[in-house]
Design a protein around this motif. Structure first.
Motif, short mmCIF file in Angstrom:
data_model
loop_
_atom_site.label_atom_id
_atom_site.label_comp_id
_atom_site.label_asym_id
_atom_site.label_seq_id
_atom_site.Cartn_x
_atom_site.Cartn_y
_atom_site.Cartn_z
N VAL B 135 -78.40 -55.91 10.43
CA VAL B 135 -78.15 -56.27 12.01
C VAL B 135 -76.52 -56.69 11.73
N ILE B 136 -76.27 -57.83 10.89
CA ILE B 136 -75.08 -58.45 10.96
C ILE B 136 -73.99 -57.49 10.28
N ALA B 137 -74.31 -56.73 9.41
CA ALA B 137 -73.25 -55.59 8.80
C ALA B 137 -73.06 -54.79 9.91
N ASP B 138 -73.86 -54.18 10.78
CA ASP B 138 -73.53 -53.44 11.78
C ASP B 138 -72.55 -54.26 12.85
N ILE B 139 -73.03 -55.19 13.13
CA ILE B 139 -72.13 -56.06 14.14
C ILE B 139 -70.65 -56.28 13.41
N LEU B 140 -70.61 -56.31 12.28
CA LEU B 140 -69.33 -56.58 11.60
C LEU B 140 -68.58 -55.34 11.29
N ARG B 141 -69.30 -54.49 11.57
CA ARG B 141 -68.69 -52.95 11.07
C ARG B 141 -68.37 -53.12 9.59
N VAL B 142 -69.24 -53.77 8.61
CA VAL B 142 -68.95 -53.42 7.32
C VAL B 142 -70.14 -52.63 6.72
N PRO B 143 -70.12 -51.93 5.72
CA PRO B 143 -71.27 -51.29 4.97
C PRO B 143 -72.08 -52.17 4.38
N SER B 154 -64.66 -64.99 0.49
CA SER B 154 -64.69 -66.09 1.58
C SER B 154 -63.90 -67.29 0.68
N LYS B 155 -62.97 -67.85 1.61
CA LYS B 155 -62.24 -69.11 1.27
C LYS B 155 -62.84 -70.51 2.05
N GLU B 156 -63.32 -69.89 3.17
CA GLU B 156 -63.92 -71.16 4.23
C GLU B 156 -65.06 -70.77 4.76
N PRO B 157 -66.26 -70.86 4.20
CA PRO B 157 -67.41 -70.23 4.90
C PRO B 157 -67.63 -70.89 6.26
N ILE B 158 -68.02 -70.11 7.06
CA ILE B 158 -68.50 -70.72 8.36
C ILE B 158 -69.72 -71.30 8.33
N PRO B 159 -70.13 -72.70 8.61
CA PRO B 159 -71.58 -73.04 8.44
C PRO B 159 -72.19 -72.61 9.78
N PHE B 160 -73.67 -72.10 9.40
CA PHE B 160 -74.40 -71.51 10.47
C PHE B 160 -75.55 -72.63 10.40
N ASN B 161 -75.99 -73.20 11.41
CA ASN B 161 -76.92 -74.35 11.44
C ASN B 161 -78.25 -73.37 11.87
N THR B 162 -78.08 -72.20 12.36
CA THR B 162 -79.30 -71.72 12.58
C THR B 162 -79.36 -70.45 11.95
N THR B 174 -69.27 -63.78 18.43
CA THR B 174 -68.29 -64.86 19.06
C THR B 174 -67.24 -65.04 18.08
N LEU B 175 -67.69 -65.18 16.93
CA LEU B 175 -66.86 -65.73 15.67
C LEU B 175 -65.76 -64.47 15.73
N GLN B 176 -66.40 -63.42 15.57
CA GLN B 176 -65.64 -62.17 15.17
C GLN B 176 -64.32 -61.86 16.17
N LYS B 177 -64.99 -62.17 17.48
CA LYS B 177 -64.04 -62.14 18.52
C LYS B 177 -62.69 -62.97 18.48
N ARG B 178 -63.04 -64.08 18.01
CA ARG B 178 -62.22 -65.27 17.73
C ARG B 178 -61.15 -64.91 16.72
N GLY B 179 -61.49 -63.87 16.12
CA GLY B 179 -60.57 -63.74 14.86
C GLY B 179 -60.97 -64.23 13.50
N VAL B 180 -62.18 -64.93 13.34
CA VAL B 180 -62.53 -65.25 12.15
C VAL B 180 -62.92 -64.37 10.96
N ALA B 181 -62.08 -64.62 9.89
CA ALA B 181 -62.51 -63.48 8.85
C ALA B 181 -63.95 -63.06 8.50
N LYS B 182 -64.28 -61.75 8.48
CA LYS B 182 -65.50 -61.28 8.26
C LYS B 182 -66.29 -62.03 7.00
#
Ligand code: SF4
Ligand code: SF4
Lengths: 91, 262
Positions: B135-143, B154-162, B174-182
């Motif tokens: 599902v995540i690959a699909d959202i981010l459009r990466v194979p 990744s240089k700066e992993p985004i912490p996911f608490n959930t 949301t993160l992707q829309k804000r331009g955070v690196a995939k």
């Protein structure tokens, strides 16, 4: 074999473990549990042992009251009834 | 004498054919709506390239969540026992197994004979499974095949608490829309899933040697994260996705030998 049912979630560890080598299939834990958490089933070697019901396992902490916070206040629980100490809980 | 093991998983079905203690062939297909048809199809796929027919298979063991629905199987055995058996057959020194499949994740500790000593299975929700990564690959459009490698960049992993699949999905969007690196989003999600897997592993008191099986074993990013947490170097066999079916085939060989001697 230690069959661990449950999970770790945001609020802590919720595991119910049945030692199937100890369990002799007496089924007293099942009658003792008022929440219908457990059932008897054959394991892969044909031995009848207690297990957490499949429907309950993914939501264990919502169905099973736990010993410390719940069933220790009751007259009977899976633990008091199991003479072989085959059942342990983490909460 | 030929025997077969069939593992009907939630996402993929696998079959392994063995003869005299050797793997003759194997197949992996997508699981269809009906377990019986899927089982028939995956076994046919496995025997076709080696020129066998269904009648040549003397004993079949089914495993996986659809195991009770394989009409032609002689026996069905839980995926926990089959995984331990399969891993023990190809990597006898392994004592701890992390299986990351399409819809569940399990940790198993086994003895030198491949018998299960302790196990725990996580099927609480979709987070932390192969389906979730799809599902995540699909959202981010990466194979899908590339997400593990990408997470490692990744240089700066985004912490996911959930890692509740539903929340993580909208958070990733949301993160992707804000331009955070995939790569940073993926690294965070991989980290969260690996933490969950590690919690399961702790439960069974892991011992070396250690292996990862299931579809996610092919994800380099996840393997690196789990390895770092557990501080154990995983060992691998050629095809980590067929451990359950392989174990079922080994059981089939044992049980048919037992039946013949009885
Ligand atoms: S702790 Fe209580 S609710 Fe949970 S299984 Fe035992 S008797 Fe049932
Ligand atoms: S009471 Fe103990 S020995 Fe009896 S079935 Fe339950 S777990 Fe097994």
């Amino acid at each position: 074999m230690l069959a661990n049912y449950g999970y770790t979630d945001g609020s802590g560890d919720y595991f119910l473990t049945i030692d199937t080598d100890q369990c002799d299939g007496c089924a007293r834990c099942i009658t003792a549990c008022g929440e219908n958490v457990l059932e008897m089933a054959k394991d892969d070697y044909g031995k009848l042992v207690a297990k957490v019901r499949d429907q309950v396992a993914p939501k264990l902490s919502y169905v099973c009251l736990g010993i410390e916070r719940g069933c220790s206040r009751r007259e009977k629980s899976c633990q008091t009834e199991c003479e072989l100490n085959a059942i342990t809980l983490t909460w | 004498m030929f025997v077969a093991g069939i593992d009907i998983g939630s996402r993929a079905a696998k079959a392994v054919v063995m003869e005299d203690g050797q793997v003759v062939s194997h197949a992996i297909i997508d699981t269809g709506a009906e377990s019986a048809k899927t089982a028939d199809k995956v076994l046919r796929e496995a025997i076709r390239p080696v020129g066998l027919s269904l009648e040549d298979i003397e004993y079949t063991v089914g495993t996986g969540y659809g195991r009770c629905l394989i009409p032609f199987a002689n026996d069905n055995i839980s995926e926990i026992s089959c995984h331990a058996k399969g891993v023990n057959w190809c990597m006898p020194s392994v004592r701890t197994i992390l299986d990351m499949g399409g819809q569940d994740c399990k940790a198993i500790r086994c003895d030198a004979m491949g018998r299960v000593v302790s196990f725990v299975m996580n099927d609480k929700c979709a987070g932390g499974t192969g389906r979730f990564l799809e599902v995540i690959a699909d959202i981010l459009r990466v194979p899908l095949e590339g997400i593990g490698e990408l997470s490692l960049e990744s240089k700066e992993p985004i912490p996911f608490n959930t890692i509740c699949a539903v929340f993580a999905k909208s958070e990733a969007l949301t993160l992707q829309k804000r331009g955070v690196a995939k790569s940073d989003i993926l690294a965070g999600l991989h980290e969260a899933i690996a933490t969950r897997a590690y919690n399961l592993l702790r439960r069974v008191s892991p011992e070396p040697e250690f292996t990862i099986s299931g579809g996610i074993a092919k994800n380099a990013g996840m393997v690196a994260k789990v390895k770092a947490k557990l501080k154990l170097e995983p060992v691998f066999w050629d095809e980590p996705q067929i451990m359950g079916a392989l174990g079922a085939a080994v059981f089939a060989a044992e049980r048919s030998a037992l039946a013949a001697s009885a």
